[in-house]
Each structure stands twice: as C-alpha cells, then as structure tokens.
Design an enzyme around this catalytic site. Structure first.
Site, PDB file in Angstrom:
ATOM      1  N   THR A  13      40.686  29.630  40.835  1.00 44.06           N
ATOM      2  CA  THR A  13      40.118  29.942  39.512  1.00 44.06           C
ATOM      3  C   THR A  13      41.207  30.257  38.494  1.00 44.06           C
ATOM      4  OG1 THR A  13      38.285  30.910  40.735  1.00 44.06           O
ATOM      5  CG2 THR A  13      38.387  31.419  38.402  1.00 44.06           C
ATOM      6  N   ALA A  33      57.701  31.050  23.070  1.00 38.50           N
ATOM      7  CA  ALA A  33      58.666  31.336  24.140  1.00 38.50           C
ATOM      8  C   ALA A  33      60.080  30.878  23.777  1.00 38.50           C
ATOM      9  CB  ALA A  33      58.222  30.647  25.420  1.00 38.50           C
ATOM     10  N   VAL A 130      45.701  43.790  35.912  1.00 38.99           N
ATOM     11  CA  VAL A 130      44.775  44.848  35.489  1.00 38.99           C
ATOM     12  C   VAL A 130      43.930  44.371  34.324  1.00 38.99           C
ATOM     13  CG1 VAL A 130      44.567  47.222  34.652  1.00 38.99           C
ATOM     14  CG2 VAL A 130      46.428  46.620  36.217  1.00 38.99           C
ATOM     15  N   GLU A 188      35.175  40.165  44.379  1.00 39.31           N
ATOM     16  CA  GLU A 188      36.330  39.855  45.226  1.00 39.31           C
ATOM     17  C   GLU A 188      35.840  39.113  46.471  1.00 39.31           C
ATOM     18  OE1 GLU A 188      39.777  40.925  44.552  1.00 39.31           O
ATOM     19  OE2 GLU A 188      38.682  40.951  42.672  1.00 39.31           O
ATOM     20  N   LYS A 203      43.929  48.942  40.389  1.00 39.23           N
ATOM     21  CA  LYS A 203      44.273  48.799  38.970  1.00 39.23           C
ATOM     22  C   LYS A 203      44.642  50.159  38.357  1.00 39.23           C
ATOM     23  CE  LYS A 203      41.140  44.836  38.621  1.00 39.23           C
ATOM     24  NZ  LYS A 203      39.722  44.464  38.468  1.00 39.23           N
ATOM     25  N   GLY A 300      37.774  36.130  35.192  1.00 44.71           N
ATOM     26  CA  GLY A 300      37.442  34.786  34.717  1.00 44.71           C
ATOM     27  C   GLY A 300      38.693  33.936  34.610  1.00 44.71           C
TER      28      GLY A 300
HETATM   29  N1  HSE Z   1      36.534  41.436  41.229  1.00 44.68           N
HETATM   30  C1  HSE Z   1      37.263  41.796  40.063  1.00 44.68           C
HETATM   31  C2  HSE Z   1      36.284  42.425  39.072  1.00 44.68           C
HETATM   32  C3  HSE Z   1      37.929  40.587  39.482  1.00 44.68           C
HETATM   33  O1  HSE Z   1      35.062  42.296  39.286  1.00 44.68           O
HETATM   34  O2  HSE Z   1      36.708  43.066  38.131  1.00 44.68           O
HETATM   35  C4  HSE Z   1      38.973  40.896  38.435  1.00 44.68           C
HETATM   36  O3  HSE Z   1      40.015  41.709  38.902  1.00 44.68           O
END
Ligand code: HSE
Length: 434
Positions: A13, A33, A130, A188, A203, A300
C-alpha cells in the site's frame, strides 16, 4: 542537478503510493530537493498492479537493494521488526541513508539504529512512522524547537478511532466495527496492535522522546486497549458532555514523564473530541507557542507516501554534501539526551469516570462518597438512573476530580468490597486537555 538514486523495499500500500506520487509530482519534488530523484531499484516479492514500474530494476530479494552500490537512499516499507531491522542495519552499514515508515522498528530499536547511522555518517528518517501524512515529526523536531514541550496528546491510531466513532454514532458493537475496519484496510496485519493500543504506544513513545529529548523507552509505555469500552459507557460519557477517545498522552511532570495510551473521556468542546473516523490529530503544548493542533489522515497509501517523500526530499539534499546539515533523529543531539524517568502508571495524575452497579437503597451513595472523600478524591459530577421494574442494581456514574491514580485505584477496591455494589467498577480515565 545531482541525481539521487532511491531503492524502495516493499511495494504494498505505502510502497506503491510512494512510487506513484514520486512519478506524478516529479517536477515539484525535484525542484524542492534540488536533486533529480530516481527510483532505480525496487525490492519486492511480486509486482503491484497499482503502479507501472516498467524500466525499474526489480529484485525479489530486498537485500539486493541494500547491496546495490548505486543506491543513495533505501526506503524500507516492508514493516515488522525482524527482516526489516536486518535490512535497515545492512543499508546503514553500507553507507546508505534510510527512510522508513516503520513505527515498531523505530520505537523498539531506534536507539540502536540511530547509533549505527551516526557511526556510518548517514541518516535514518521516519516521518511516516507517526500519524501517516501529518508532518508531526518535522513540526516537533524543527518547527517547535524553541519550546519546552509541556505535554502532547493525540489520536494516533485510525482503526481505534474508527471503531469508537461508529460505536458512538451508530451504537454498533465493537467486534462488528473491527471487522469493517479490517475489510477497509485500516487495521494492522495483527489487529490486536490497533485495539490493544500497541500501535499507538509505538507512535507515542517516538513523539515523547522527541518532545522531551529522552531515549526511546517503548517498554515503559502504559497501554490499555479499547476492547472493553462498552456502548453503555460511550452513551453515559455523552450524557456528561464527553467523548471517549483512544488517546496517547505524554506529559512532563516535576518527578518524571507520564507516558500512556488508554481510552479517555475528553470534553466534547475540545477539538480532539471531534476528530472522528480514521483521522488522526495531535495537540502539542509548548511553553512559548501555547497549544498547537495537527490534523490529517493517519493512514492510507498516498497520505503515508506524502510523509515518506518528505523524508526522501530532505535526505536528498544531504546526499553527497560534506557539511553535516542533518537534524538529529530525536531533535536533540544524541549526546544531550536526558535521563528523565517514565513514571509508573500508579503515580500519574488523572481524573476518572466510574460506573458502579449499586443497590438502590438509602445510604449506598453516601458510603461510596465517603470512601472517595477519605481518599482525598472529590466528585465532579454524578448521574443516577431510576431503576427499571425488578431491577435490583442501578448504574451510578461518577466523574471524579484529578488525583494520583493509586489513590483512586485503592478507593475503587474499597467500593468493590461493599455488599451493596455488584461486579467490578468500570473505570475510564478523563483528561480535560486544558
Ligand atoms: N493501523 C494503523 C492505524 C495504520 O489504524 O492507525 C497507520 O499507522
């Protein structure tokens, strides 16, 4: 313009999003850049029909990318902490800069990886680790560098927030919404990472280390998931003017740092309480700037690619330069990190929502308030529902004032021992986020 060769490992993804955005916005990205960024090698077990990689060297063995002498920046997008760690170490040892979206890898092994990077005079960048597309790492490390950070709190797991939003708005059951979150690709690979708060803990520890200049201490994050939050509590919280959010919070106190992830009641008037669905948001309170809010897509394909490419651009500027212009990985110089302790959860300070199933007869409420008052805890709000016919126990909802957590836990234990109280007391932490 100098050419910078990028190797992407993992074409899922985020990998395909990164490849596509790099090629679609090539001119703007290269101008920013001051480099001609070329994806010259991809490490992936199979091609991805979401992107046209014609002409790019593709290796099924990702380590071939780390060994490719032409690669300047290796982008690790395979996830996990085993093969991904070996790959990153190999790339750093081979003198390649690394860009990664891997929160688990940074949270658990960041200290070690930063040292390896430093010893090999290369960098490891992780903006995408994060809150997906939100540029929170850059904001904390650079934009807020003038400030003493007092606290930060965030909704940093999209899946958990989606579940709580659906439970609140549609009265849906937890399991049912989780299944939908999985089908939509938010969760996840192991969804317990989302619902039990592990993903948010990964995070949060990164954000906390940057905010307070401490080494990463993942093992010290207090983590409580959302699997036990019931629609009933979501409803009562609403009646009291609160939303329940799965919050990551870190706060500097005189005697240490609070570092915790748990379901939290937040007043509905706060912006964070209105962050719904899969969106993420983080409030950072600095002493000079005051509160600042960062909001956006937390997951995403292209949203996360946005953060990956921000790192590629930043690192491209360093490639081939003799002067070390790199921002240290945690914002503070690695030799200036502080040794502030993380406080055990019992020593943190917070208010609580309590739901007590109590017998509806005179004197019960006064016994409960006496126990709280003996522990130095005052009641901020209280709801008692009328019993339905034949109902022996009625729900009693109490909001306490802020207190040291241990005192509240001790008081709850005493309340649970009353013979007029049934079952375990439901307790959820409350944060005013003032
Ligand atoms: N599984 C994570 C979430 C994906 O739902 O935030 C992004 O880190």
């Amino acid at each position: 313009m100098k050419q910078v060769n990028v190797g992407i490992c993992g074409l899922g993804t985020v990998g395909s999003g990164t490849f596509n955005v790099l090629s679609r916005n090539k001119d703007d990205i290269n101008a920013r850049a001051a480099s001609n960024i070329v994806v010259s090698h991809i490490g992936a077990r199979r091609p991805n029909s979401a992107c046209d990689t014609t002409g790019v060297n593709i290796s099924a063995d990702i380590f071939a990318v780390a060994e490719d002498p032409d690669i300047d920046i290796l982008v690790e997008l395979i996830g996990g902490t085993t093969v991904a760690k070996d790959l990153v170490v190999r790339a750093l040892q081979n003198g390649k800069h690394v860009v990664t979206a891997n929160k688990a890898l940074i949270a658990e092994f960041g200290n070690e990886l930063f040292d390896i990077a430093k010893n090999h005079k290369v960098t490891i960048s992780y903006e995408a680790a994060v809150a997906g597309g939100i540029p929170i790492i850059g904001a904390l490390r650079e934009g807020l560098a003038a400030n003493k950070i007092e606290w930060l709190a965030g909704i940093i797991n999209g899946t958990g927030n989606f579940i709580l939003t659906e439970m609140r708005d549609k009265g849906r059951e937890f399991e049912d919404v989780l299944e939908e979150a999985q089908a939509l690709g938010y969760a996840e690979a192991d969804p317990t990472f989302d619902v039990e708060g592990i993903d948010a803990a990964h995070k949060l520890v990164i954000l906390s280390s940057i905010a307070f200049g401490t080494p990463l201490q993942f093992e010290k994050v207090f983590t409580e998931g959302i699997s036990k939050v019931s629609p009933l509590d979501v409803f009562y919280a609403g009646e009291l003017g609160y939303s329940i959010k799965h919050l990551g919070l870190t706060r500097k106190r005189e005697n240490g740092i609070e570092l915790r992830v748990h379901p939290t009641l937040i007043p509905k008037t706060r912006l964070l309480a209105n962050v719904d669905g899969v969106m993420n948001a983080i409030v950072v309170k600095g002493d000079a700037v005051g509160p600042t809010l960062y909001y956006g897509a937390g997951a995403g394909s292209e949203a996360t690619a946005s953060a990956v490419i921000a790192d590629i651009v930043r690192v491209s500027r360093l490639v081939g330069e003799r002067v070390n212009l790199n921002v240290p990985p945690l914002g503070y110089s690695l030799d200036k990190l502080s040794s502030d302790d993380v406080l055990p959860i019992e020593q943190t300070e917070t208010a609580f929502y309590l739901r007590i199933a109590a017998v509806d007869k005179p004197g019960v409420l006064s016994k409960i308030s006496q126990i709280l008052s003996d522990a130095g805890i005052s009641i901020e709000a209280l709801i008692q529902k009328e019993p339905k016919e034949d109902q022996e126990f009625v729900p009693l909802i109490i909001l306490t004032n802020k207190a040291i957590e241990k005192n509240i836990i001790d008081a709850i234990e005493k309340i649970e021992q009353l013979d007029t109280v049934k079952e375990n007391v439901v307790r959820i932490r409350v944060e005013s986020l003032k």
